[in-house]
Design a protein around this motif. Structure first.
Motif, PDB file in Angstrom:
ATOM      1  N   LEU A 181      20.208   3.147   3.614  1.00 29.05           N
ATOM      2  CA  LEU A 181      19.864   4.169   4.598  1.00 29.05           C
ATOM      3  C   LEU A 181      19.029   5.262   3.912  1.00 29.05           C
ATOM      4  N   PRO A 182      17.700   5.112   3.963  1.00 32.38           N
ATOM      5  CA  PRO A 182      16.851   6.081   3.269  1.00 32.38           C
ATOM      6  C   PRO A 182      17.018   7.498   3.824  1.00 32.38           C
ATOM      7  N   VAL A 183      17.144   8.467   2.909  1.00 35.14           N
ATOM      8  CA  VAL A 183      17.266   9.871   3.329  1.00 35.14           C
ATOM      9  C   VAL A 183      16.033  10.654   2.896  1.00 35.14           C
ATOM     10  N   GLN A 184      15.400  10.238   1.811  1.00 34.78           N
ATOM     11  CA  GLN A 184      14.144  10.794   1.257  1.00 34.78           C
ATOM     12  C   GLN A 184      14.331  12.133   0.567  1.00 34.78           C
ATOM     13  N   SER A 185      15.074  13.069   1.173  1.00 29.94           N
ATOM     14  CA  SER A 185      15.254  14.382   0.550  1.00 29.94           C
ATOM     15  C   SER A 185      16.567  14.984   1.048  1.00 29.94           C
ATOM     16  N   SER A 226      19.996   4.116  -0.890  1.00 28.95           N
ATOM     17  CA  SER A 226      19.042   4.972  -0.193  1.00 28.95           C
ATOM     18  C   SER A 226      17.694   4.989  -0.914  1.00 28.95           C
ATOM     19  N   ASP A 227      16.709   5.617  -0.276  1.00 21.60           N
ATOM     20  CA  ASP A 227      15.409   5.885  -0.904  1.00 21.60           C
ATOM     21  C   ASP A 227      15.219   7.392  -0.985  1.00 21.60           C
ATOM     22  N   PHE A 228      14.598   7.830  -2.090  1.00 22.53           N
ATOM     23  CA  PHE A 228      14.320   9.259  -2.293  1.00 22.53           C
ATOM     24  C   PHE A 228      12.874   9.439  -2.719  1.00 22.53           C
ATOM     25  N   ILE A 229      12.283  10.527  -2.259  1.00 21.54           N
ATOM     26  CA  ILE A 229      10.964  10.929  -2.755  1.00 21.54           C
ATOM     27  C   ILE A 229      11.118  12.299  -3.394  1.00 21.54           C
ATOM     28  N   VAL A 230      10.642  12.441  -4.640  1.00 20.21           N
ATOM     29  CA  VAL A 230      10.634  13.768  -5.261  1.00 20.21           C
ATOM     30  C   VAL A 230       9.195  14.242  -5.377  1.00 20.21           C
ATOM     31  N   SER A 235      14.148   5.588  -6.133  1.00 18.15           N
ATOM     32  CA  SER A 235      13.561   6.930  -6.058  1.00 18.15           C
ATOM     33  C   SER A 235      12.131   6.880  -6.571  1.00 18.15           C
ATOM     34  N   PHE A 236      11.298   7.670  -5.918  1.00 18.96           N
ATOM     35  CA  PHE A 236       9.857   7.608  -6.183  1.00 18.96           C
ATOM     36  C   PHE A 236       9.278   9.008  -6.304  1.00 18.96           C
ATOM     37  N   LYS A 237       8.223   9.113  -7.126  1.00 20.18           N
ATOM     38  CA  LYS A 237       7.434  10.348  -7.124  1.00 20.18           C
ATOM     39  C   LYS A 237       6.531  10.303  -5.906  1.00 20.18           C
ATOM     40  N   TYR A 238       6.394  11.418  -5.235  1.00 19.12           N
ATOM     41  CA  TYR A 238       5.507  11.470  -4.078  1.00 19.12           C
ATOM     42  C   TYR A 238       4.092  11.046  -4.495  1.00 19.12           C
ATOM     43  N   SER A 239       3.519  10.144  -3.708  1.00 18.08           N
ATOM     44  CA  SER A 239       2.178   9.630  -3.980  1.00 18.08           C
ATOM     45  C   SER A 239       1.323   9.878  -2.732  1.00 18.08           C
ATOM     46  N   PRO A 240       0.285  10.721  -2.838  1.00 17.01           N
ATOM     47  CA  PRO A 240      -0.515  11.012  -1.642  1.00 17.01           C
ATOM     48  C   PRO A 240      -1.235   9.757  -1.155  1.00 17.01           C
ATOM     49  N   ARG A 241      -1.119   9.443   0.113  1.00 22.15           N
ATOM     50  CA  ARG A 241      -1.752   8.229   0.638  1.00 22.15           C
ATOM     51  C   ARG A 241      -2.871   8.610   1.594  1.00 22.15           C
ATOM     52  N   PRO A 242      -4.031   7.959   1.442  1.00 18.20           N
ATOM     53  CA  PRO A 242      -5.178   8.316   2.278  1.00 18.20           C
ATOM     54  C   PRO A 242      -4.841   8.217   3.770  1.00 18.20           C
ATOM     55  N   HIS A 256       0.819  -1.216   0.000  1.00 20.81           N
ATOM     56  CA  HIS A 256       0.000   0.000   0.000  1.00 20.81           C
ATOM     57  C   HIS A 256       0.851   1.263   0.000  1.00 20.81           C
ATOM     58  N   ILE A 257       2.168   1.109  -0.195  1.00 27.53           N
ATOM     59  CA  ILE A 257       3.081   2.234   0.044  1.00 27.53           C
ATOM     60  C   ILE A 257       2.846   3.406  -0.908  1.00 27.53           C
ATOM     61  N   ARG A 258       2.583   3.075  -2.188  1.00 28.53           N
ATOM     62  CA  ARG A 258       2.241   4.124  -3.163  1.00 28.53           C
ATOM     63  C   ARG A 258       0.976   3.697  -3.893  1.00 28.53           C
ATOM     64  N   GLU A 259       0.295   4.689  -4.498  1.00 36.06           N
ATOM     65  CA  GLU A 259      -0.989   4.386  -5.124  1.00 36.06           C
ATOM     66  C   GLU A 259      -0.848   3.309  -6.197  1.00 36.06           C
ATOM     67  N   THR A 314       5.356  12.040   7.442  1.00 39.22           N
ATOM     68  CA  THR A 314       4.021  12.512   7.054  1.00 39.22           C
ATOM     69  C   THR A 314       3.513  11.922   5.738  1.00 39.22           C
ATOM     70  N   PHE A 315       4.415  11.290   4.948  1.00 32.28           N
ATOM     71  CA  PHE A 315       3.989  10.716   3.671  1.00 32.28           C
ATOM     72  C   PHE A 315       3.615   9.243   3.769  1.00 32.28           C
ATOM     73  N   CYS A 316       3.885   8.602   4.904  1.00 32.53           N
ATOM     74  CA  CYS A 316       3.994   7.139   4.939  1.00 32.53           C
ATOM     75  C   CYS A 316       2.815   6.427   5.610  1.00 32.53           C
ATOM     76  N   VAL A 317       2.365   5.334   4.980  1.00 35.41           N
ATOM     77  CA  VAL A 317       1.239   4.560   5.525  1.00 35.41           C
ATOM     78  C   VAL A 317       1.667   3.486   6.521  1.00 35.41           C
TER      79      VAL A 317
HETATM   80  N1  5AD Z   1       5.056   8.336  -1.942  1.00 37.79           N
HETATM   81  C1  5AD Z   1       6.206   7.987  -2.546  1.00 37.79           C
HETATM   82  N2  5AD Z   1       7.142   7.193  -1.994  1.00 37.79           N
HETATM   83  C2  5AD Z   1       6.897   6.743  -0.748  1.00 37.79           C
HETATM   84  N3  5AD Z   1       7.627   5.963   0.072  1.00 37.79           N
HETATM   85  C3  5AD Z   1       6.930   5.783   1.217  1.00 37.79           C
HETATM   86  N4  5AD Z   1       5.768   6.450   1.161  1.00 37.79           N
HETATM   87  C4  5AD Z   1       5.718   7.052  -0.047  1.00 37.79           C
HETATM   88  C5  5AD Z   1       4.772   7.901  -0.684  1.00 37.79           C
HETATM   89  N5  5AD Z   1       3.636   8.260  -0.087  1.00 37.79           N
HETATM   90  C6  5AD Z   1       8.952   5.472  -0.263  1.00 37.79           C
HETATM   91  C7  5AD Z   1      10.000   5.969   0.739  1.00 37.79           C
HETATM   92  C8  5AD Z   1      10.297   4.735   1.538  1.00 37.79           C
HETATM   93  C9  5AD Z   1      10.109   3.646   0.498  1.00 37.79           C
HETATM   94  C10 5AD Z   1       9.920   2.284   1.035  1.00 37.79           C
HETATM   95  O1  5AD Z   1       8.957   4.069  -0.198  1.00 37.79           O
HETATM   96  O2  5AD Z   1      11.133   6.393   0.010  1.00 37.79           O
HETATM   97  O3  5AD Z   1      11.599   4.736   2.088  1.00 37.79           O
END
Ligand code: 5AD
Ligand code: SF4
Length: 477
Positions: A278-282, A318-322, A349-356, A51-54, A176-179
């Motif tokens: 080691l996820p940094v996200q941004s 690492s993990d990144f969210i843009v 790396s992932f595009k930010y995905s709004p999660r309910p 369920h992490i991203r849409e 704040t982005f994470c389910v």
């Molecule tokens: N949108 C995009 N990426 C996300 N991740 C977690 N939640 C979201 C989201 N809402 C990514 C983060 C996390 C990885 C497992 O998934 O980078 O470290």
């Protein structure tokens, strides 16, 4: 139950789902289910969802649609269960949206699968007393790990020489982005002795490499035999001491929980692989604060420097969210700058995905798709260049490879380097499960290939001229 039925499990998402799928399979094996690798001849299909991203969450519905169509075409009677984080997050909604589903079961209730399946079957056959809908998404008080079956020796052998072991589950960090804090619940660590029992059993079945997994694995604080909390450094040490275990990894870590002892373990323990996810996200402090990450870029740089000092040959991923809400061009430039300064061997790396239900979904400044796309494109290009440079720098290096499985062509085996790269070598099948000393010869985007210089299987055999350098000696930089 002695009648043999076939089970097909498909996992999406993270490594914990892979581990959970194995535990479900082991538990259902006791009920007479045998695994099949095709949904077409399965009596029971379990979709273990993410369920992490849409995009990940939507996959389950397309998969359910496909299943239903195949069932109709073949006139097949098949039980379908939806497990994993979509099950937890969406519950009864799934049954409303997809009629093919008989059972929805959240990650904390997998130990109840046998009874839930029996009930779902009773419901199908219209037996009185059965619940109208089967949705189990409670967070029960009992520890599911006490009830899930361990794998048989045969199952361990089939899964190969590497294994995941869940040591910690859930998360209290609430980025704040994470389910995850909602789908997997509060952070819980398993007791040390239970983890060691599991590792001993795996080692006895031929496993050589253990990856300790948890959503916040380096926050591990399971109780030891004396009832005191043990940290991850101690757990890693104890796991590495189990006879037969040659390599230990752990994932996923939070920068805030990289303590001194764990960093020292990277210096002192050759069995702890020199690779850290080691996820940094941004890279922007403003965005990190809005993400509630509880660290800034300076702390991340400091940790990277300290870990590198302890273990100079370590590589980072690492993990990144843009495109997080409000991310400006300058914020994104800070992320690119951070990547440039650290240098990653690989990354997601992932595009930010709004999660309910998550705070960021309701924030102002949601960015349009084209901005997210342009940024992810630029970031991935940079990360790809770094990965290619890291792989290229491995040409001519010598390291130990754990031989895992047959390659594409006869006479080939595929193993993993300390940095999780796939390495293709020429070696007989009997060498699977052993460490081989390899010199890297070719480098491509997918894998490396190399020549075997020696190793556990080859010791005393006339292969090449270089002596085998054991796992206990440090890798050459
Ligand atoms: N949108 C995009 N990426 C996300 N991740 C977690 N939640 C979201 C989201 N809402 C990514 C983060 C996390 C990885 C497992 O998934 O980078 O470290
Ligand atoms: Fe999600 Fe943040 Fe917890 Fe990681 S630390 S699981 S990103 S809430």
């Amino acid at each position: 139950m002695s009648e043999q039925r076939k089970l097909y499990v498909r996992s999406f998402g993270c490594q914990m789902n892979v581990y959970d799928a194995q535990r479900m399979t082991d538990t259902l094996a006791r009920e007479g289910y045998v695994e099949t690798d095709s949904p077409d001849d399965a009596d029971l299909v379990i979709l273990n969802t993410c369920h992490i991203r849409e995009k990940a969450a939507e996959k389950v519905y397309s998969e359910l649609g496909r299943l239903r169509k195949a069932q109709e075409e073949a006139g097949r009677q098949q039980m379908v269960a939806v497990a994993g984080c979509v099950a937890q997050a969406e519950g009864a909604e799934i049954i409303k949206r997809a009629r093919a589903v008989d059972l929805v079961v959240g990650p904390q209730s997998y130990h109840k699968l046998p009874e839930l399946l029996a009930e779902a079957e009773a419901r199908r056959s219209g037996k009185a007393g059965a619940r109208a809908k089967l949705v189990e998404t409670e967070f029960p008080v009992e520890d599911k790990f006490d009830f899930l079956a361990p794998p048989t020796r045969e199952a361990i052998g089939k899964r190969g020489p590497t294994a995941f072991v869940t040591v910690q589950e859930g998360c209290d960090k609430f980025c704040t982005f994470c389910v995850v804090p909602y789908t997997r619940g509060a952070e819980v660590s398993r007791p040390l002795a239970k983890i060691l029992d599991e590792v001993i059993r795996l080692a006895d079945g031929g496993v050589r490499e253990i990856t300790l997994i948890g959503q916040n694995v380096n926050a591990y604080h399971g109780l030891d035999a004396a009832g005191r909390p043990a940290n991850l450094a101690e757990l890693v040490r104890r796991v590495a001491d189990v006879p037969g275990i040659a390599r230990v990894r752990y994932t996923t870590s939070h920068p805030r929980d990289m303590d001194e002892e764990l960093i020292a373990a990277h210096r002192d323990m050759p069995a702890l692989m020199p690779y850290l996810h080691l996820p940094v996200q941004s890279g922007s402090n403003r965005i990190l604060a809005a993400m509630n990450r509880k660290h800034d870029r300076e702390l991340f740089f400091e940790i990277v420097a300290r870990v590198r000092e302890a273990r100079p040959d370590i590589a980072f991923s690492s993990d990144f969210i843009v495109g997080f809400p409000g991310e400006s061009d300058e914020d994104f430039a800070d992320t690119m700058d951070l990547v440039g300064r650290v240098g990653f061997a690989s990354a997601f790396s992932f595009k930010y995905s709004p999660r309910p239900g998550t705070p960021a979904a309701g924030m102002e400044g949601q960015l349009p798709e084209d901005v997210k796309s342009a940024r992810i494109y630029a970031l991935q290009a940079l990360l790809d260049r770094q990965k290619a440079a890291f792989d290229e720098a491995c040409r001519g290096r010598r390291f130990d490879i754990l031989l895992e499985k047959p390659g594409r062509f006869p006479g080939q085996l595929i193993g993993r380097s300390p940095y999780l790269q796939s390495v293709v070598v020429e070696a007989p099948r009997e060498a699977i499960g052993t460490l081989a000393r390899v010199e890297v010869r070719e480098v491509s985007t997918k894998s490396l290939s190399g020549d075997i210089l020696g190793g556990e299987f080859f010791a005393g055999r006339p292969i090449g001229e270089t002596r085998f350098i054991g796992q206990s000696e440090k890798l050459e930089a």
